[in-house]
Design a protein around this motif. Structure first.
Motif, PDB file in Angstrom:
ATOM      1  N   UNK A 138      -5.101  64.354  73.787  1.00 39.12           N
ATOM      2  CA  UNK A 138      -5.521  64.033  72.430  1.00 39.12           C
ATOM      3  C   UNK A 138      -4.300  63.778  71.552  1.00 39.12           C
ATOM      4  N   UNK A 139      -4.479  62.977  70.523  1.00 38.45           N
ATOM      5  CA  UNK A 139      -3.408  62.811  69.536  1.00 38.45           C
ATOM      6  C   UNK A 139      -4.013  62.543  68.174  1.00 38.45           C
ATOM      7  N   UNK A 140      -3.322  62.997  67.153  1.00 38.13           N
ATOM      8  CA  UNK A 140      -3.733  62.757  65.772  1.00 38.13           C
ATOM      9  C   UNK A 140      -2.569  62.157  65.011  1.00 38.13           C
ATOM     10  N   UNK A 141      -2.865  61.418  63.971  1.00 32.55           N
ATOM     11  CA  UNK A 141      -1.817  60.827  63.160  1.00 32.55           C
ATOM     12  C   UNK A 141      -2.388  59.937  62.081  1.00 32.55           C
ATOM     13  N   UNK A 142      -1.512  59.438  61.225  1.00 32.73           N
ATOM     14  CA  UNK A 142      -1.936  58.474  60.222  1.00 32.73           C
ATOM     15  C   UNK A 142      -2.242  57.151  60.907  1.00 32.73           C
ATOM     16  N   UNK A 143      -3.357  56.536  60.554  1.00 32.66           N
ATOM     17  CA  UNK A 143      -3.742  55.252  61.137  1.00 32.66           C
ATOM     18  C   UNK A 143      -3.196  54.130  60.259  1.00 32.66           C
ATOM     19  N   UNK A 197      -0.095  56.949  69.030  1.00 35.43           N
ATOM     20  CA  UNK A 197      -1.060  56.232  69.857  1.00 35.43           C
ATOM     21  C   UNK A 197      -1.191  54.790  69.423  1.00 35.43           C
ATOM     22  N   UNK A 198      -1.918  54.002  70.238  1.00 39.90           N
ATOM     23  CA  UNK A 198      -2.110  52.581  69.971  1.00 39.90           C
ATOM     24  C   UNK A 198      -3.592  52.238  70.027  1.00 39.90           C
ATOM     25  N   UNK A 199      -4.002  51.320  69.147  1.00 38.12           N
ATOM     26  CA  UNK A 199      -5.375  50.824  69.133  1.00 38.12           C
ATOM     27  C   UNK A 199      -5.313  49.307  69.233  1.00 38.12           C
ATOM     28  N   UNK A 200      -5.972  48.730  70.225  1.00 34.39           N
ATOM     29  CA  UNK A 200      -5.900  47.288  70.450  1.00 34.39           C
ATOM     30  C   UNK A 200      -7.289  46.705  70.665  1.00 34.39           C
ATOM     31  N   UNK A 201      -7.390  45.405  70.411  1.00 31.47           N
ATOM     32  CA  UNK A 201      -8.661  44.731  70.641  1.00 31.47           C
ATOM     33  C   UNK A 201      -8.887  44.467  72.115  1.00 31.47           C
ATOM     34  N   UNK A 202      -7.902  43.841  72.752  1.00 29.11           N
ATOM     35  CA  UNK A 202      -8.005  43.492  74.177  1.00 29.11           C
ATOM     36  C   UNK A 202      -6.659  43.771  74.827  1.00 29.11           C
ATOM     37  N   UNK A 241      -3.836  54.943  74.559  1.00 36.36           N
ATOM     38  CA  UNK A 241      -4.161  53.593  74.093  1.00 36.36           C
ATOM     39  C   UNK A 241      -5.664  53.408  74.165  1.00 36.36           C
ATOM     40  N   UNK A 242      -6.271  53.000  73.064  1.00 32.93           N
ATOM     41  CA  UNK A 242      -7.706  52.728  73.031  1.00 32.93           C
ATOM     42  C   UNK A 242      -7.913  51.225  72.875  1.00 32.93           C
ATOM     43  N   UNK A 243      -8.603  50.622  73.866  1.00 25.59           N
ATOM     44  CA  UNK A 243      -8.822  49.180  73.889  1.00 25.59           C
ATOM     45  C   UNK A 243     -10.306  48.870  73.714  1.00 25.59           C
ATOM     46  N   UNK A 300      -8.123  60.752  64.972  1.00 25.94           N
ATOM     47  CA  UNK A 300      -8.003  61.507  66.220  1.00 25.94           C
ATOM     48  C   UNK A 300      -8.374  60.585  67.368  1.00 25.94           C
ATOM     49  N   UNK A 301      -7.479  60.461  68.341  1.00 21.76           N
ATOM     50  CA  UNK A 301      -7.771  59.753  69.583  1.00 21.76           C
ATOM     51  C   UNK A 301      -8.045  60.787  70.663  1.00 21.76           C
ATOM     52  N   UNK A 302      -9.182  60.682  71.321  1.00 21.84           N
ATOM     53  CA  UNK A 302      -9.563  61.676  72.324  1.00 21.84           C
ATOM     54  C   UNK A 302     -10.492  61.063  73.361  1.00 21.84           C
TER      55      UNK A 302
END
Length: 358
Positions: A23-28, A77-82, A107-109, A129-131
């Motif tokens: 898990x990770x938390x942070x400012x988006x 962490x990273x957030x991506x479309x594809x 990484x959340x895709x 939060x990414x989990x």
């Protein structure tokens, strides 16, 4: 594997999980660059943050050994479309997913990154939060991240280009990008990287020809205890500051800073030189800015302004050889329109050094 993002504003997003399962938390925050994800990933200024890439396809040219901006990523962490899992480039050594796993980054895709961007633009300060555990979504309590500079600054002095014929620059490290060091070395400088907590006496013992205040993460006011030493340093040497370094110079001379509604992070931000009227495209990554009205009560004057929102993008001291910019003239990623600022600073250090030794 399924993964989830829950925001402090209440929204929940579901996607495919890559990288570290922790898990990770942070400012988006969001970055609008179409390329340069490796440089963004490894930029220490993103410490404590979850980066959303607005460009839909990320990872298509892989990760190489040349374009890192630090030894290891500092983002959460990273957030991506594809997310491209099979990159194609002759220099590519790893996929983005492989690097995320190696460095413990989630990484959340498959996420609508434009929707997240709209939330951040509307709400401003947003945490996430990414989990991979859906049961944790309801219990998320956002915790602002503070005082992140100590985690990305060097712990002791590091010297490069020892035998250089050019000026000796003390680079004070608040989370510096490798490209800043590269530009100084390419300009023929000897560079000594110093911890953010450096004292005036330590700088005097180093006997540099100039001072460079680097970029870095977080609220510049977190470093208020350092301002006294830093002011004594910059008042005695030619000085240039970038990003956080620019904000610190402004604070130490009586200006004030404030948080931007959603920050400037991308590779195509236009700034105008108020002296010449020329407009440059710049790379930017900051969430705080100098209040323009506070310049009136300081010995600093405006040099660059943001074309889009009229925010302060550069200042210089009225009587001392001190200047700073909010944007990144070293680029990486982004245009190098303002790279000449490094040459200007090096010439200033050379001229001052020649007068000192005459």
């Amino acid at each position: 594997m399924k993964g989830y993002l829950v925001l402090s504003t209440g929204e929940i997003f579901e996607g495919e999980w890559f990288g570290s399962a922790a898990d990770c938390t942070g400012e988006v925050v969001f970055n609008t660059g179409m390329t340069g994800y490796q440089e963004v990933l490894s930029d220490p200024s993103y410490a404590g943050q979850i980066i959303t890439f607005t460009y839909p396809l990320i990872g298509n040219y892989g990760i190489n050994e040349r374009d890192y901006e630090s030894l290891k990523p500092a983002c959460k962490g990273l957030i991506v479309g594809d997310l491209c899992e099979m990159p194609s480039h002759y220099e590519s050594g790893h996929s983005l997913a492989e690097i995320a796993t190696n460095y413990g980054i989630g990484v959340l895709s498959g996420i609508d990154t434009r929707a997240i961007t709209q939330i951040v633009r509307t709400e401003g300060e947003v945490y996430g939060l990414l989990t991979t555990d859906r049961a944790k979504l309801d219990s998320f309590k956002p915790q602002p991240i503070g005082k992140v500079v100590p985690g990305v600054s060097v712990k002791e002095a590091q010297t490069y280009n020892e035998d250089a014929a050019g000026p000796h620059i003390a680079l004070i490290d608040f989370g510096y990008k490798k490209s800043i060091l590269t530009n100084l070395l390419n300009g023929g400088c000897k560079v000594t990287v110093m911890p953010y907590s450096v004292t005036y006496n330590e700088i005097v013992a180093l006997n540099p020809d100039g001072i460079f205040l680097s970029n870095g993460p977080g609220d510049p006011k977190d470093l208020t205890p350092q301002l006294g030493e830093l002011k004594q340093i910059v008042e005695n040497y030619p000085t240039m500051g970038i990003c956080l370094g620019h904000q610190l110079i402004s604070l130490m001379f009586g200006c004030d800073t404030e948080r931007l509604p959603y920050g400037h992070r991308g590779s195509n931000h236009p700034v105008k030189n108020v002296i010449t009227g020329k407009v440059y495209l710049t790379s930017q990554n900051h969430g705080y800015v100098v209040k323009p009205e506070s310049l009136a009560v300081s010995p600093l004057e405006l040099t660059f302004v943001n074309v889009n929102d009229k925010s302060v993008e550069g200042v210089r001291h009225k009587t001392l050889p001190i200047s700073s910019v909010q944007f990144h003239p070293e680029a990486h990623a982004g245009p190098d329109d303002t790279n000449h600022l490094f040459a200007d600073f090096i010439r200033q250090c050379q001229a001052t050094g020649e007068k000192s030794y005459a």
